[in-house]
Design a protein around this motif. Sequence first.
Motif, PDB file in Angstrom:
ATOM      1  N   PRO A  48       0.678  -1.190  -0.041  1.00 32.67           N
ATOM      2  CA  PRO A  48      -0.134   0.132  -0.020  1.00 32.67           C
ATOM      3  C   PRO A  48       1.013   1.346   0.170  1.00 32.67           C
ATOM      4  CG  PRO A  48      -0.290  -1.203   2.029  1.00 32.67           C
ATOM      5  CD  PRO A  48       0.655  -1.988   1.234  1.00 32.67           C
ATOM      6  N   GLN A  49       2.134   1.122   0.334  1.00 30.13           N
ATOM      7  CA  GLN A  49       2.906   2.569   0.552  1.00 30.13           C
ATOM      8  C   GLN A  49       3.222   2.898  -1.074  1.00 30.13           C
ATOM      9  OE1 GLN A  49       5.986   0.702   3.400  1.00 30.13           O
ATOM     10  NE2 GLN A  49       5.890   3.007   3.855  1.00 30.13           N
ATOM     11  N   VAL A  50       3.072   2.003  -1.876  1.00 25.88           N
ATOM     12  CA  VAL A  50       3.213   2.407  -3.338  1.00 25.88           C
ATOM     13  C   VAL A  50       1.918   2.326  -4.055  1.00 25.88           C
ATOM     14  CG1 VAL A  50       5.659   1.572  -3.519  1.00 25.88           C
ATOM     15  CG2 VAL A  50       3.792   0.190  -4.317  1.00 25.88           C
ATOM     16  N   GLY A  93      11.004   4.344  11.974  1.00 27.75           N
ATOM     17  CA  GLY A  93      10.816   5.532  11.023  1.00 27.75           C
ATOM     18  C   GLY A  93      10.116   4.734   9.823  1.00 27.75           C
ATOM     19  N   CYS A  94       9.539   5.692   8.896  1.00 27.35           N
ATOM     20  CA  CYS A  94       8.729   4.967   7.619  1.00 27.35           C
ATOM     21  C   CYS A  94       8.906   5.851   6.490  1.00 27.35           C
ATOM     22  CB  CYS A  94       7.314   4.792   8.044  1.00 27.35           C
ATOM     23  SG  CYS A  94       6.449   4.229   6.886  1.00 27.35           S
ATOM     24  N   LEU A  95       9.173   5.273   5.345  1.00 24.79           N
ATOM     25  CA  LEU A  95       9.179   6.260   4.181  1.00 24.79           C
ATOM     26  C   LEU A  95       7.894   7.025   4.114  1.00 24.79           C
ATOM     27  CD1 LEU A  95      10.762   3.704   1.652  1.00 24.79           C
ATOM     28  CD2 LEU A  95      11.958   5.597   2.660  1.00 24.79           C
ATOM     29  N   GLN A 135       6.450  -6.676  11.707  1.00 21.42           N
ATOM     30  CA  GLN A 135       5.129  -6.288  12.240  1.00 21.42           C
ATOM     31  C   GLN A 135       4.852  -4.750  11.743  1.00 21.42           C
ATOM     32  OE1 GLN A 135       5.030  -6.743  17.012  1.00 21.42           O
ATOM     33  NE2 GLN A 135       6.956  -7.762  16.223  1.00 21.42           N
ATOM     34  N   HIS A 136       5.929  -3.884  11.843  1.00 21.95           N
ATOM     35  CA  HIS A 136       5.646  -2.461  11.118  1.00 21.95           C
ATOM     36  C   HIS A 136       5.029  -2.709   9.830  1.00 21.95           C
ATOM     37  CE1 HIS A 136       7.199   1.690  10.411  1.00 21.95           C
ATOM     38  NE2 HIS A 136       6.978   1.259   9.098  1.00 21.95           N
ATOM     39  N   GLU A 137       5.721  -3.820   9.057  1.00 22.28           N
ATOM     40  CA  GLU A 137       5.078  -3.631   7.532  1.00 22.28           C
ATOM     41  C   GLU A 137       3.715  -4.253   7.349  1.00 22.28           C
ATOM     42  OE1 GLU A 137       6.517  -1.953   5.376  1.00 22.28           O
ATOM     43  OE2 GLU A 137       8.709  -1.910   6.743  1.00 22.28           O
ATOM     44  N   VAL A 138       3.510  -5.386   8.334  1.00 27.23           N
ATOM     45  CA  VAL A 138       2.070  -5.853   8.236  1.00 27.23           C
ATOM     46  C   VAL A 138       1.043  -4.997   8.542  1.00 27.23           C
ATOM     47  CG1 VAL A 138       0.685  -7.790   9.196  1.00 27.23           C
ATOM     48  CG2 VAL A 138       3.123  -8.307   8.362  1.00 27.23           C
ATOM     49  N   ASP A 139       1.502  -3.973   9.482  1.00 24.26           N
ATOM     50  CA  ASP A 139       0.429  -2.915   9.923  1.00 24.26           C
ATOM     51  C   ASP A 139      -0.124  -2.102   8.728  1.00 24.26           C
ATOM     52  OD1 ASP A 139      -0.058  -3.230  12.707  1.00 24.26           O
ATOM     53  OD2 ASP A 139       1.467  -1.700  13.293  1.00 24.26           O
ATOM     54  N   HIS A 140       0.974  -1.696   7.758  1.00 22.89           N
ATOM     55  CA  HIS A 140       0.732  -1.005   6.570  1.00 22.89           C
ATOM     56  C   HIS A 140      -0.632  -1.603   5.932  1.00 22.89           C
ATOM     57  CE1 HIS A 140       3.268   2.296   6.404  1.00 22.89           C
ATOM     58  NE2 HIS A 140       4.335   1.442   6.700  1.00 22.89           N
ATOM     59  N   LEU A 141      -0.843  -3.173   6.089  1.00 23.17           N
ATOM     60  CA  LEU A 141      -1.704  -3.825   5.228  1.00 23.17           C
ATOM     61  C   LEU A 141      -3.101  -3.482   5.848  1.00 23.17           C
ATOM     62  CD1 LEU A 141       0.107  -7.263   4.634  1.00 23.17           C
ATOM     63  CD2 LEU A 141       0.171  -5.179   3.222  1.00 23.17           C
TER      64      LEU A 141
HETATM   65 NI    NI Z   1       6.241   2.119   7.181  1.00 23.50          NI
END
Ligand code: NI
Length: 163
Positions: A48-50, A93-95, A135-141
């Motif tokens: 989802p970040q892209v 942090g996060c892009l 966990q950080h990345e799965v949160d984005h989903l």
């Molecule tokens: Ni992130």
Amino acid sequence: MNILQFPNPRLREKSEPVKKVDEKTLAFIERLKEAMYINKGCVGIAAPQVGTLSRIVVVDVTGHKKAEQQSGLLVLINPILLIREGSVTNREGCLSVPDFTGNVERYSGTRYQYVDTDGYDRLLETSGFEAVAVQHEVDHLDGVLFIDRVRNAKRDLFKRKAY
Ligand code: NI
């Protein structure tokens, strides 16, 4: 690839499970990997970040000094958290949130079920910094950003000048 940034509403949407790992999926994953590796210091990115609302994340903590467990490149399709234990707090942090870092508490040990790039069900057991990155990345989903998990914004959120 263009990285969506907070407060883009697309970052707040729930991503859909991948139904079939086909050539299109694999081509997308290649681009997602490129987007991760091109950004120095980036240890993961989620679809989802892209702007693609599919349940796909890539993580690679190789060479990171905080990471005791280093599994190399992880591509997790439709990840589901099965087991969680312990807790650990890290500065994240996060892009997609380039102006801030924050102290976030997460599970220190996890087991995930996921689908690999060959379409097979797999298990991932991970701990420490690598587990935190997953966990950080799965949160984005699920449309969740690390800033949502910062307990006290005054104490645990930090402004930064450049990513
Ligand atoms: Ni992130």
